[in-house]
Design a protein around this motif. Structure first.
Motif, mmCIF file in Angstrom:
data_model
loop_
_atom_site.group_PDB
_atom_site.id
_atom_site.type_symbol
_atom_site.label_atom_id
_atom_site.label_comp_id
_atom_site.label_asym_id
_atom_site.label_seq_id
_atom_site.Cartn_x
_atom_site.Cartn_y
_atom_site.Cartn_z
ATOM 1 N N PRO A 1 0.834 -1.206 0.000
ATOM 2 C CA PRO A 1 0.000 0.000 0.000
ATOM 3 C C PRO A 1 0.864 1.249 0.000
ATOM 4 O O PRO A 1 1.849 1.336 0.717
ATOM 5 N N ALA A 2 0.472 2.227 -0.804
ATOM 6 C CA ALA A 2 1.325 3.395 -1.010
ATOM 7 C C ALA A 2 1.608 4.127 0.292
ATOM 8 O O ALA A 2 2.680 4.692 0.470
ATOM 9 N N ARG A 3 0.658 4.121 1.229
ATOM 10 C CA ARG A 3 0.848 4.892 2.456
ATOM 11 C C ARG A 3 1.084 4.014 3.679
ATOM 12 O O ARG A 3 1.153 4.529 4.783
ATOM 13 N N TYR A 4 1.191 2.694 3.505
ATOM 14 C CA TYR A 4 1.440 1.834 4.657
ATOM 15 C C TYR A 4 2.900 1.947 5.076
ATOM 16 O O TYR A 4 3.806 1.680 4.293
ATOM 17 N N ARG A 5 3.103 2.349 6.312
ATOM 18 C CA ARG A 5 4.462 2.541 6.805
ATOM 19 C C ARG A 5 4.696 1.789 8.113
ATOM 20 O O ARG A 5 5.647 2.074 8.826
ATOM 21 N N ALA B 1 2.478 -6.776 -0.307
ATOM 22 C CA ALA B 1 2.326 -6.110 -1.596
ATOM 23 C C ALA B 1 1.218 -6.748 -2.425
ATOM 24 O O ALA B 1 0.408 -6.051 -3.058
ATOM 25 N N GLN B 2 1.133 -8.088 -2.417
ATOM 26 C CA GLN B 2 0.132 -8.785 -3.218
ATOM 27 C C GLN B 2 -1.285 -8.547 -2.716
ATOM 28 O O GLN B 2 -2.243 -8.513 -3.497
ATOM 29 N N LEU B 3 -1.435 -8.402 -1.396
ATOM 30 C CA LEU B 3 -2.766 -8.310 -0.806
ATOM 31 C C LEU B 3 -3.182 -6.879 -0.501
ATOM 32 O O LEU B 3 -4.214 -6.648 0.134
ATOM 33 N N ALA B 4 -2.379 -5.923 -0.948
ATOM 34 C CA ALA B 4 -2.760 -4.527 -0.796
ATOM 35 C C ALA B 4 -4.094 -4.278 -1.508
ATOM 36 O O ALA B 4 -4.388 -4.888 -2.533
ATOM 37 N N GLU C 1 -4.145 2.615 3.378
ATOM 38 C CA GLU C 1 -3.148 2.780 4.433
ATOM 39 C C GLU C 1 -2.774 1.455 5.083
ATOM 40 O O GLU C 1 -1.984 1.419 6.028
ATOM 41 N N GLY C 2 -3.340 0.363 4.585
ATOM 42 C CA GLY C 2 -2.952 -0.952 5.068
ATOM 43 C C GLY C 2 -3.346 -1.237 6.495
ATOM 44 O O GLY C 2 -2.637 -1.963 7.207
ATOM 45 N N GLU C 3 -4.496 -0.715 6.926
ATOM 46 C CA GLU C 3 -4.900 -0.920 8.323
ATOM 47 C C GLU C 3 -5.077 -2.402 8.643
ATOM 48 O O GLU C 3 -4.873 -2.818 9.788
ATOM 49 N N ARG C 4 -5.450 -3.214 7.662
ATOM 50 C CA ARG C 4 -5.650 -4.652 7.925
ATOM 51 C C ARG C 4 -4.355 -5.323 8.365
ATOM 52 O O ARG C 4 -4.381 -6.307 9.104
#
Length: 302
Positions: A2-6, A253-256, A262-265
């Protein structure tokens, strides 16, 4: 990814070896986006340890590997140590069952001391052989398993369990065994969970799912705590077994999802579960230059 997942990206269970890829495997993990590893000790020589000093050296090798990985890659590493349950089979053949049991008891006590000294964050792998063994060895293994669970409770750390595959009845039996040792089920982690079991069938025990794509996708977003792992073995005779160390960041990356930019999951297995089970808050911005003792692997105790 996800572009914003940090946030942190964590492999909950892996092995590294001085005879294998070692730091290079961790570089693959880091290049793919991984940030934290839980590193379980393993047999590094041609046979299981036959003296307590050999177990201590095994744990020290694991600790050195953890430190080398952090210094070389910036990946933060948590050590998990205990005598491997099937070690009892080889030790009993070499020493006799009675001396082998005493050795295993001493090694469990040593692992508990490492946990209390914060050189390890869990006892593992503990449990039972996942294949048929002679009845006397099976009985001894069950007794040692109970001792390991009691030692985890006394040392205030989780127990990472090696066992046969579990269905709902198996999870319930493991939870009941832990309860008799005074260890809550959410401090018991079933390592190498390679089949889906919904939360209501786990009796409160924490599943550490193998990060196969279908299983990872099915678990993502479900109630926790639960983890993903590769159980990477770092065995030159079996390259890439069980899963390569770069697998979990690649799964991210695959499950984004565009619905979750923001990748909260991903915070479930990588942050909330680590905090719930281990009492650690992970940060990608506050990782040590070495695998420190007060907060090993870049986690902050809570």
């Amino acid at each position: 990814m996800p572009a914003r997942y940090r946030g942190p990206i964590v492999d909950h269970h892996c092995h590294l070896s001085p005879q294998g890829d070692g730091v290079e495997a961790a570089r693959r993990f880091a290049r793919a986006g991984g940030t934290h590893l839980f590193l379980a000790t393993q047999q590094y020589g041609p046979r299981p340890p036959l003296r307590l000093e050999e177990y201590e050296e095994q744990f020290v090798v694991t600790e050195r590997l953890a430190r080398s990985v952090t210094e070389a890659t910036g990946v933060a590493v948590f050590c998990v140590v205990a005598p491997f349950p099937p070690d009892l089979i080889g030790a009993s053949a070499a020493l006799g069952l009675g001396p082998a049991v005493r050795l295993h008891e001493e090694a469990i006590a040593l692992a508990g001391r490492w946990a209390r000294e914060r050189r390890a964050v869990a006892l593992g792998e503990v449990g039972r052989p996942h294949f048929p063994v002679p009845p006397d060895v099976a009985r001894a293994s069950e007794s040692l398993f109970r001792l390991a669970l009691e030692t985890a409770r006394e040392s205030a750390v989780p127990a990472v369990v090696h066992s046969e595959d579990l269905d709902a009845g198996g999870y319930l039996g493991l939870a009941e065994l832990a309860a008799r040792a005074g260890l809550p089920p959410d401090r018991v982690v079933k390592h190498y969970a390679r089949a889906w079991a919904p939360p209501e069938e786990r009796a409160g025990v924490v599943a550490s799912f193998l990060a196969h794509r279908a299983l990872a996708a099915r678990s993502l977003g479900t109630p926790g705590p639960w983890f993903w792992e590769t159980d990477y073995l770092d065995d030159p005779r079996r390259p890439g077994a069980v899963l390569d160390l770069a697998t979990i960041p690649r799964r991210v990356a695959q499950l984004a999802s565009d619905d979750d930019p923001e990748g909260e999951r991903f915070r479930g297995p990588f942050e909330t579960s680590v905090r719930t089970v281990y009492g650690l808050t992970l940060s990608v911005d506050d990782r040590p230059s070495g695998a420190g003792a007060s907060a090993p692997g870049g986690g902050t105790p809570i």
